[in-house]
Design an enzyme around this catalytic site. Structure first.
Site, PDB file in Angstrom:
ATOM      1  N   PHE A   7      53.776  31.116  90.329  1.00 31.15           N
ATOM      2  CA  PHE A   7      55.088  30.614  90.740  1.00 31.15           C
ATOM      3  C   PHE A   7      56.034  30.528  89.558  1.00 31.15           C
ATOM      4  O   PHE A   7      55.693  30.003  88.491  1.00 31.15           O
ATOM      5  CB  PHE A   7      54.960  29.213  91.332  1.00 31.15           C
ATOM      6  CG  PHE A   7      54.379  29.157  92.713  1.00 31.15           C
ATOM      7  CD1 PHE A   7      55.192  29.174  93.833  1.00 31.15           C
ATOM      8  CD2 PHE A   7      53.001  29.075  92.894  1.00 31.15           C
ATOM      9  CE1 PHE A   7      54.665  29.113  95.108  1.00 31.15           C
ATOM     10  CE2 PHE A   7      52.457  29.009  94.170  1.00 31.15           C
ATOM     11  CZ  PHE A   7      53.294  29.033  95.281  1.00 31.15           C
ATOM     12  N   ASP A   8      57.247  31.010  89.769  1.00 31.53           N
ATOM     13  CA  ASP A   8      58.348  30.715  88.860  1.00 31.53           C
ATOM     14  C   ASP A   8      58.629  29.216  88.971  1.00 31.53           C
ATOM     15  O   ASP A   8      58.236  28.578  89.952  1.00 31.53           O
ATOM     16  CB  ASP A   8      59.567  31.544  89.295  1.00 31.53           C
ATOM     17  CG  ASP A   8      60.801  31.233  88.486  1.00 31.53           C
ATOM     18  OD1 ASP A   8      60.690  31.139  87.250  1.00 31.53           O
ATOM     19  OD2 ASP A   8      61.879  31.081  89.095  1.00 31.53           O
ATOM     20  N   LEU A   9      59.309  28.648  87.987  1.00 31.77           N
ATOM     21  CA  LEU A   9      59.617  27.216  88.013  1.00 31.77           C
ATOM     22  C   LEU A   9      61.040  26.954  88.489  1.00 31.77           C
ATOM     23  O   LEU A   9      61.262  26.504  89.613  1.00 31.77           O
ATOM     24  CB  LEU A   9      59.380  26.608  86.630  1.00 31.77           C
ATOM     25  CG  LEU A   9      59.655  25.104  86.466  1.00 31.77           C
ATOM     26  CD1 LEU A   9      58.927  24.274  87.506  1.00 31.77           C
ATOM     27  CD2 LEU A   9      59.292  24.656  85.058  1.00 31.77           C
TER      28      LEU A   9
END
Length: 213
Positions: A7-9
């Site tokens: 996941f990107d943040l």
């Protein structure tokens, strides 16, 4: 079926615009630059900061590097707290974890700050590892961060997928040879994500659960 989900943040797990915009405005002010309208700063959410400031200053890398230092003064003090988890994200992470998925963070934000944010919001219990950019700039691009996460955690690329809201996430996934899911609730739009080549699109966090099966 995907076993490992990266996941990107910013723009994927959390809405970090207020803190990022505050840091950019602080940096510009310290450099004596005229402050733009806050709405013009959404382009700073996603790409590496140095790249964004370099574009802002028409290629002046020295000035851009100084801006990053001022930005971090603000962000490390209070900007990181001006953040919130998107509705539905924690429930999605809990469901994926319960289904036996391995979850990771892969972000261009500095790793030390990313870990602090994930722990602050109590999301660390869902993630096996938080991979971020290095402070020495040797690991800054999204592809570099993804490769770092894969190597560090011994992730099988054949069953891994990157989830993110901007084309940088999709580009990074393609560069390292894994699939990608673009999300529409962050700062990118469907045209950007499809143009970059996202394999799947999620309208809301809960959609991710179905898309990784």
């Amino acid at each position: 079926m995907f076993d490992s989900i990266l996941f990107d943040l910013d723009g994927t797990l959390t809405d970090s615009f207020d803190g990022i915009a505050g840091g950019v405005l602080y940096a510009l002010g310290e450099l004596g630059e005229q402050a733009p309208d806050k709405s013009e700063l959404k382009c700073f959410v996603g790409p590496p900061l140095l790249d964004s400031f370099t574009k802002r200053f028409c290629g002046d890398e020295r000035k851009a590097a100084l801006a990053v230092e001022f930005y971090r003064e603000y962000y490390n003090d209070r900007g990181w707290k001006e953040n919130k988890v998107y509705d539905g994200v924690e429930q999605t992470l809990a469901a994926l974890k319960a289904a036996g998925k391995k979850l990771y963070v892969a972000t261009s934000k500095p790793e030390i700050m990313s870990v602090r944010i994930i722990e602050h919001f109590g999301l660390n219990k869902y993630f096996d590892y938080v991979a971020g950019a290095s402070l020495d700039k040797s690991r800054a691009e999204k592809a570099q961060v993804i490769e770092y996460a894969i190597a560090t955690c011994n992730i099988d690329k054949r069953t891994a997928v990157m989830v993110g809201d901007r084309h940088f996430d999709i580009d990074g996934a393609k560069a390292v040879g894994i699939k990608s899911i673009g999300v529409l609730y962050g700062y990118g739009d469907e045209a950007e994500l499809k143009s970059a080549g996202a394999d799947k699109i999620a309208n809301i966090p809960a959609d991710i659960i179905k898309l990784v099966q």
